[in-house]
Design a protein around this motif. Structure first.
Motif, PDB file in Angstrom:
ATOM      1  N   ALA A 103     -12.505  36.265  52.582  1.00 26.55           N
ATOM      2  CA  ALA A 103     -12.763  35.495  53.802  1.00 26.55           C
ATOM      3  C   ALA A 103     -13.065  36.448  54.952  1.00 26.55           C
ATOM      4  O   ALA A 103     -12.227  36.742  55.775  1.00 26.55           O
ATOM      5  N   ASP A 104     -14.287  36.967  54.993  1.00 27.63           N
ATOM      6  CA  ASP A 104     -14.580  38.016  55.963  1.00 27.63           C
ATOM      7  C   ASP A 104     -15.608  37.602  57.013  1.00 27.63           C
ATOM      8  O   ASP A 104     -16.184  38.443  57.693  1.00 27.63           O
ATOM      9  N   LYS A 105     -15.859  36.298  57.119  1.00 31.68           N
ATOM     10  CA  LYS A 105     -16.788  35.815  58.145  1.00 31.68           C
ATOM     11  C   LYS A 105     -16.040  35.630  59.459  1.00 31.68           C
ATOM     12  O   LYS A 105     -15.103  34.850  59.539  1.00 31.68           O
ATOM     13  N   SER A 160      -0.287  19.258  67.263  1.00 33.10           N
ATOM     14  CA  SER A 160      -0.810  20.388  66.520  1.00 33.10           C
ATOM     15  C   SER A 160      -1.850  21.131  67.357  1.00 33.10           C
ATOM     16  O   SER A 160      -1.841  22.371  67.422  1.00 33.10           O
ATOM     17  N   GLY A 179       0.000  23.072  69.889  1.00 33.79           N
ATOM     18  CA  GLY A 179       0.651  24.230  69.272  1.00 33.79           C
ATOM     19  C   GLY A 179      -0.332  25.377  69.078  1.00 33.79           C
ATOM     20  O   GLY A 179      -0.003  26.543  69.290  1.00 33.79           O
ATOM     21  N   ARG A 232      -0.404  29.168  70.599  1.00 38.38           N
ATOM     22  CA  ARG A 232      -0.655  30.342  69.759  1.00 38.38           C
ATOM     23  C   ARG A 232      -1.756  31.209  70.374  1.00 38.38           C
ATOM     24  O   ARG A 232      -1.622  32.426  70.474  1.00 38.38           O
ATOM     25  N   ALA A 233      -2.845  30.565  70.795  1.00 36.15           N
ATOM     26  CA  ALA A 233      -3.968  31.294  71.400  1.00 36.15           C
ATOM     27  C   ALA A 233      -3.509  31.997  72.682  1.00 36.15           C
ATOM     28  O   ALA A 233      -3.863  33.154  72.938  1.00 36.15           O
ATOM     29  N   GLY A 260      -0.574  33.016  73.255  1.00 40.20           N
ATOM     30  CA  GLY A 260       0.244  34.137  72.784  1.00 40.20           C
ATOM     31  C   GLY A 260      -0.599  35.362  72.462  1.00 40.20           C
ATOM     32  O   GLY A 260      -0.126  36.491  72.510  1.00 40.20           O
ATOM     33  N   HIS A 261      -1.875  35.121  72.121  1.00 44.21           N
ATOM     34  CA  HIS A 261      -2.810  36.226  71.860  1.00 44.21           C
ATOM     35  C   HIS A 261      -3.569  36.628  73.120  1.00 44.21           C
ATOM     36  O   HIS A 261      -4.512  37.414  73.045  1.00 44.21           O
ATOM     37  N   MET A 294      -5.567  34.740  74.918  1.00 49.23           N
ATOM     38  CA  MET A 294      -6.892  34.125  75.002  1.00 49.23           C
ATOM     39  C   MET A 294      -6.971  33.163  76.199  1.00 49.23           C
ATOM     40  O   MET A 294      -5.970  32.603  76.633  1.00 49.23           O
ATOM     41  N   SER A 335       1.968  24.174  63.743  1.00 48.35           N
ATOM     42  CA  SER A 335       1.357  24.019  65.071  1.00 48.35           C
ATOM     43  C   SER A 335       1.862  22.768  65.737  1.00 48.35           C
ATOM     44  O   SER A 335       2.124  22.741  66.942  1.00 48.35           O
ATOM     45  N   PHE A 345       1.488  36.169  59.614  1.00 50.63           N
ATOM     46  CA  PHE A 345       0.933  35.018  60.319  1.00 50.63           C
ATOM     47  C   PHE A 345       1.870  34.521  61.423  1.00 50.63           C
ATOM     48  O   PHE A 345       2.991  34.965  61.550  1.00 50.63           O
ATOM     49  N   GLN A 346       1.372  33.575  62.206  1.00 50.93           N
ATOM     50  CA  GLN A 346       2.187  32.880  63.209  1.00 50.93           C
ATOM     51  C   GLN A 346       2.794  33.803  64.247  1.00 50.93           C
ATOM     52  O   GLN A 346       3.852  33.549  64.784  1.00 50.93           O
ATOM     53  N   THR A 347       2.101  34.909  64.521  1.00 52.32           N
ATOM     54  CA  THR A 347       2.612  35.819  65.523  1.00 52.32           C
ATOM     55  C   THR A 347       2.294  35.323  66.929  1.00 52.32           C
ATOM     56  O   THR A 347       3.003  35.650  67.865  1.00 52.32           O
ATOM     57  N   GLY A 348       1.247  34.530  67.058  1.00 53.27           N
ATOM     58  CA  GLY A 348       0.863  33.997  68.376  1.00 53.27           C
ATOM     59  C   GLY A 348       1.952  33.140  68.983  1.00 53.27           C
ATOM     60  O   GLY A 348       2.335  33.333  70.139  1.00 53.27           O
ATOM     61  N   GLU A 349       2.495  32.207  68.218  1.00 52.17           N
ATOM     62  CA  GLU A 349       3.559  31.333  68.729  1.00 52.17           C
ATOM     63  C   GLU A 349       4.772  32.148  69.139  1.00 52.17           C
ATOM     64  O   GLU A 349       5.387  31.883  70.168  1.00 52.17           O
ATOM     65  N   LYS A 392     -13.101  34.095  57.692  1.00 54.53           N
ATOM     66  CA  LYS A 392     -11.880  34.873  57.886  1.00 54.53           C
ATOM     67  C   LYS A 392     -10.850  34.085  58.719  1.00 54.53           C
ATOM     68  O   LYS A 392     -11.238  33.355  59.629  1.00 54.53           O
ATOM     69  N   ALA A 393      -9.596  34.240  58.424  1.00 53.00           N
ATOM     70  CA  ALA A 393      -8.546  33.612  59.237  1.00 53.00           C
ATOM     71  C   ALA A 393      -8.708  34.074  60.677  1.00 53.00           C
ATOM     72  O   ALA A 393      -8.793  35.276  60.941  1.00 53.00           O
ATOM     73  N   GLN A 394      -8.812  33.142  61.608  1.00 53.47           N
ATOM     74  CA  GLN A 394      -9.177  33.466  62.983  1.00 53.47           C
ATOM     75  C   GLN A 394      -7.957  33.468  63.893  1.00 53.47           C
ATOM     76  O   GLN A 394      -7.178  32.525  63.872  1.00 53.47           O
ATOM     77  N   LYS A 395      -7.872  34.503  64.701  1.00 51.17           N
ATOM     78  CA  LYS A 395      -6.813  34.610  65.706  1.00 51.17           C
ATOM     79  C   LYS A 395      -6.857  33.393  66.616  1.00 51.17           C
ATOM     80  O   LYS A 395      -7.914  33.004  67.066  1.00 51.17           O
ATOM     81  N   GLY A 396      -5.714  32.809  66.890  1.00 45.98           N
ATOM     82  CA  GLY A 396      -5.668  31.648  67.792  1.00 45.98           C
ATOM     83  C   GLY A 396      -5.668  30.353  67.013  1.00 45.98           C
ATOM     84  O   GLY A 396      -4.917  29.453  67.307  1.00 45.98           O
ATOM     85  N   VAL A 397      -6.501  30.261  65.977  1.00 44.87           N
ATOM     86  CA  VAL A 397      -6.530  29.031  65.198  1.00 44.87           C
ATOM     87  C   VAL A 397      -5.672  29.165  63.949  1.00 44.87           C
ATOM     88  O   VAL A 397      -4.882  28.286  63.623  1.00 44.87           O
ATOM     89  N   GLU A 398      -5.819  30.292  63.244  1.00 46.92           N
ATOM     90  CA  GLU A 398      -5.080  30.453  61.988  1.00 46.92           C
ATOM     91  C   GLU A 398      -3.861  31.361  62.138  1.00 46.92           C
ATOM     92  O   GLU A 398      -2.905  31.218  61.397  1.00 46.92           O
ATOM     93  N   LEU A 399      -3.936  32.316  63.016  1.00 44.65           N
ATOM     94  CA  LEU A 399      -2.887  33.359  63.068  1.00 44.65           C
ATOM     95  C   LEU A 399      -1.962  33.209  64.267  1.00 44.65           C
ATOM     96  O   LEU A 399      -2.326  32.585  65.236  1.00 44.65           O
TER      97      LEU A 399
END
Lengths: 201, 201
Positions: free
Chosen positions: A27-29, A47, A50, A54-55, A57-58, A60, B46, B72-76, B194-201
């Motif tokens: 999954a590298d896109k 959700s 939430g 999370r965003a 927290g990054h 964003m 989430s 994972f889930q570091t954003g929250e 790819k797992a995306q920061k903010g949405v997946e991570l």
């Protein structure tokens, strides 16, 4: 507690680790994700909020447009409005079943979409939450093609989350990830428990 | 946009308003709600974190115990840890498929449950989020009866949210509200995104 063979457990977990690693490598896109949260179950808007947390927290920058304003969901608004990095718009009318005025609802939804459209054209917003947009689409308060065009034409790296029951089929097709929330049980509806602050409101 | 008769629309909306009003009037039991978010679809944790934000928006004191720690889930965690009114515990080990050591996983889960149990015995916590508890139960890292007893014995007004796939049947029975999240589509798994920061991570 049932007995589990530690040896077999280690083998199973190693296999799971291998699958996870392969999946992550494949999954590298890098791209913005369009996520739709729909279905009758509880947790769609929560959700979305939430993921907003999370965003944030990054670090964003995020935007929120709520397409239904009413007695509910005041907790999120109170919480997120005060935070830096959040732009928050709430549609200017109450629930459609309170207003009973279709023209007013359409005008309110279009004004809200103008805010959403502006965010979807601005790559400084890294995540945009369109809360209960599906309700506005369901009632045909907004033109579906215009909404889909704006979503598709957004900046490549921007994430968008759309919530609400009855997501239209064309939106599901356009989306990258879609979750349908199913009711297994609902305290508020089935058991005469009052909607509770913090959980429901 | 399809034509909708404004008169019929007003009638439908008035009927909906009546149903909503009756339903709210009937639901007059004040009590803490046990909410379970399960199923394979995206959005369980989430959703729990969104409800946490909502509760904080109401000025409530909340506790979080995460039963899975990993990449994972570091954003929250980054976001909620810094806030006043939040007590946040993360289980001290990585994913079970990384550790491959059952005894260590059990010890970690039990230490996390000790924190959860303390919150469930303290009525100053108005909402407790037990994130990914179902995973610990699924792997039998915790004794299910003990978990159910502690949940049932909690303060009457305390809300609890339990997330994770494969919620045990007995937990679903005990719960007031249960949502099952179904995958309709998943970008990360199906489309090589790819797992995306903010949405997946």
């Amino acid at each position: 507690m049932k007995k589990v063979d530690p040896q077999r457990h280690a083998v199973r977990m190693a296999h799971k680790q291998k699958i996870m690693t392969e999946r992550i490598a494949a999954a590298d896109k890098e791209q913005g994700v369009l996520l739709v949260l729909t279905g009758p179950g509880k947790g769609k808007s929560s959700s979305g909020f939430g993921m907003l947390a999370r965003a944030l927290g990054h670090g964003m920058k995020v935007g929120v447009v709520q397409f239904i304003k009413g007695k509910f969901q005041t907790g999120e608004e109170a919480f997120f409005r005060q935070l830096p990095g959040v732009e928050y718009h709430v549609m200017g009318e109450g629930y459609t079943w309170d207003t009973q005025d279709r023209e007013r609802d359409i005008n309110a939804a279009e004004a809200a979409w103008a805010e959403a459209g502006r965010m979807l054209a601005d790559d400084s917003y890294e995540l945009v939450l369109l809360d209960e947009l599906n309700i506005a689409l369901r009632h045909e308060y907004l033109n579906l093609d215009r909404v889909l065009d704006d979503l598709q034409g957004r900046p490549a790296m921007q994430h968008v989350i759309v919530t609400g029951r009855h997501a239209p089929e064309a939106l599901i097709e356009l989306a990258d990830t879609v979750t349908e929330m199913k009711v297994v049980k609902h305290a508020f509806k089935e058991q005469g428990i009052k909607a509770q602050k913090g959980v429901e409101l």
